[in-house]
Design a protein around this motif. Sequence first.
Motif, PDB file in Angstrom:
ATOM      1  N   TRP A   1      33.964  43.772  43.292  1.00 41.71           N
ATOM      2  CA  TRP A   1      33.197  42.339  44.464  1.00 41.71           C
ATOM      3  C   TRP A   1      35.269  41.745  44.754  1.00 41.71           C
ATOM      4  CZ3 TRP A   1      35.258  38.056  42.800  1.00 41.71           C
ATOM      5  CH2 TRP A   1      35.179  37.157  41.375  1.00 41.71           C
ATOM      6  N   LEU A   2      35.935  42.333  43.448  1.00 35.25           N
ATOM      7  CA  LEU A   2      37.169  41.734  43.876  1.00 35.25           C
ATOM      8  C   LEU A   2      38.249  42.193  45.149  1.00 35.25           C
ATOM      9  CD1 LEU A   2      38.984  38.943  42.603  1.00 35.25           C
ATOM     10  CD2 LEU A   2      39.270  40.384  41.157  1.00 35.25           C
ATOM     11  N   GLY A   3      37.476  43.322  44.860  1.00 40.31           N
ATOM     12  CA  GLY A   3      38.213  44.243  46.319  1.00 40.31           C
ATOM     13  C   GLY A   3      39.598  44.169  46.220  1.00 40.31           C
ATOM     14  N   ARG A   4      40.251  44.172  47.041  1.00 39.82           N
ATOM     15  CA  ARG A   4      41.738  43.446  47.803  1.00 39.82           C
ATOM     16  C   ARG A   4      42.732  42.306  48.188  1.00 39.82           C
ATOM     17  NH1 ARG A   4      41.617  48.739  50.847  1.00 39.82           N
ATOM     18  NH2 ARG A   4      42.451  50.135  49.178  1.00 39.82           N
TER      19      ARG A   4
ATOM     20  N   THR B   1      37.577  51.099  52.132  1.00 37.62           N
ATOM     21  CA  THR B   1      36.535  50.016  52.558  1.00 37.62           C
ATOM     22  C   THR B   1      36.121  48.993  51.417  1.00 37.62           C
ATOM     23  OG1 THR B   1      34.400  50.689  52.019  1.00 37.62           O
ATOM     24  CG2 THR B   1      36.017  51.477  53.564  1.00 37.62           C
ATOM     25  N   TRP B   2      37.507  48.350  50.682  1.00 39.72           N
ATOM     26  CA  TRP B   2      37.251  48.029  49.618  1.00 39.72           C
ATOM     27  C   TRP B   2      36.762  46.488  49.597  1.00 39.72           C
ATOM     28  CZ3 TRP B   2      37.302  48.969  44.527  1.00 39.72           C
ATOM     29  CH2 TRP B   2      37.507  49.995  43.991  1.00 39.72           C
ATOM     30  N   PRO B   3      36.799  45.063  49.700  1.00 34.39           N
ATOM     31  CA  PRO B   3      36.286  44.301  49.738  1.00 34.39           C
ATOM     32  C   PRO B   3      37.138  43.473  50.349  1.00 34.39           C
ATOM     33  CG  PRO B   3      34.717  44.067  48.127  1.00 34.39           C
ATOM     34  CD  PRO B   3      35.449  45.838  48.188  1.00 34.39           C
ATOM     35  N   GLY B   4      37.863  42.631  50.544  1.00 36.10           N
ATOM     36  CA  GLY B   4      39.128  42.782  51.160  1.00 36.10           C
ATOM     37  C   GLY B   4      40.419  43.162  52.048  1.00 36.10           C
TER      38      GLY B   4
END
Length: 424
Positions: free
Chosen positions: A152-155, A245-248
Amino acid sequence: MVTQLLAHGTGEAAAFPVDITYALIGGSWALAISFLVLAFAWKSPRLGPDKHVAVLPGLTRLADSPVLRTALGVLGIAVAVGAVTTGFLARDEHDNPLVGAFFIWLWAGLVPTSLLFGPVGRFLSPVRTLHRWGSAAVGRPPRRGLLDYPQWLGRWPAAAGLFAFVWLELAVVEKGFGAVAWWCAAYLVITAVGAVVFGDTWFSRAEPFEVYSATIATLSPLGRDRSTRMLVLRNPLRGLSDYGTWPGAVAVIAVLLGSTAFDAWSATHSAVGIPARTAILAAFILGVGATFCLATMATGGVTPAQRRAIPGEMAHTLIPIAVGYLVAHYAKYFVEDGQVVLHSWLKAVGLGTPAMWTPFTDHPTALSVLAVAAIIVGHLLAVVAAHDAALRILPRRRHLTGQLALMLLMVGYTFTGLWLLFGG
């Protein structure tokens, strides 16, 4: 003085010999016509990552050789240590090697090197290199940390780090050695802690300069085959899907694009304080992110969950625009002012004198043509990437109508970008 070089990468817009009316009309019409051509001639997705022009086994062996990777790591450490050392030696607070290396060699220099050679930031990173050596010394795999990096932390940490950098570059008016040194110290502590806790995944997901380099490198003609990991020569647009498509994902591009727009705006609006400049910088970035999300979600025929996922799935389509702005704003900044930084290094160690140094001559016509071309070509590539992505993501009945809002937004980006570039 180095701080005099940090105001605006392209120089005085009024000196550009290109007529702003022709630039605005030509750029907007180029995008509109391109969209119409694509709508009728490009009916199925063509930009998957599985095709390439040629495989490069010899270059792969060179790029993957421990000798080259060690040499690049040593180079990154040497430049970092040299910048800090000569920064302390320099007498002037502002004409300082650390300040110039930080803003010009690092930030502006990663644009051409990443476009040409791929994600070089990961190999030049001194902190990543030290982490790899430290892990080897204690017999621990570099990827292994105390915790798994949360999905969920992603970028988001990278986006926050990039914002911290552009804030220092663009919102802080007086940014001499002290400000840069404190920023670098905070960066070193945060990055080192992140690497210990999450392993080297922290660098690829959260370290701002590595993510910055990797984002630009998605447009490099050099890429990796996903199955064999061999270096290949490819259509640069095929590499955009490597962004993921990571979060952030949208936030990172919004920081890059919004900050360059603010940079152009601030060239003619410099008489405001840091709080006001910070708020306006944040407004530019939030404006880019919000308008992109609204435009990509403005389609029918999808579920609420699918609609929320669309901005992340299409975030890569903004990369050509962001890179176009970066090239337009920092080409002169890197080529000409980078020499000033080298001179400040030589002067700090007693090897340079003003008589020895002849700066690169300014060429306003070439610079203006390059700037306008970079912005327009970046937008044209973004239209192609967005059309191909829409064919993959949107329902068949929405392939064209689902793109209209994004197409209008890109025309607006083009118009606004060129208008800001020419001084508003």
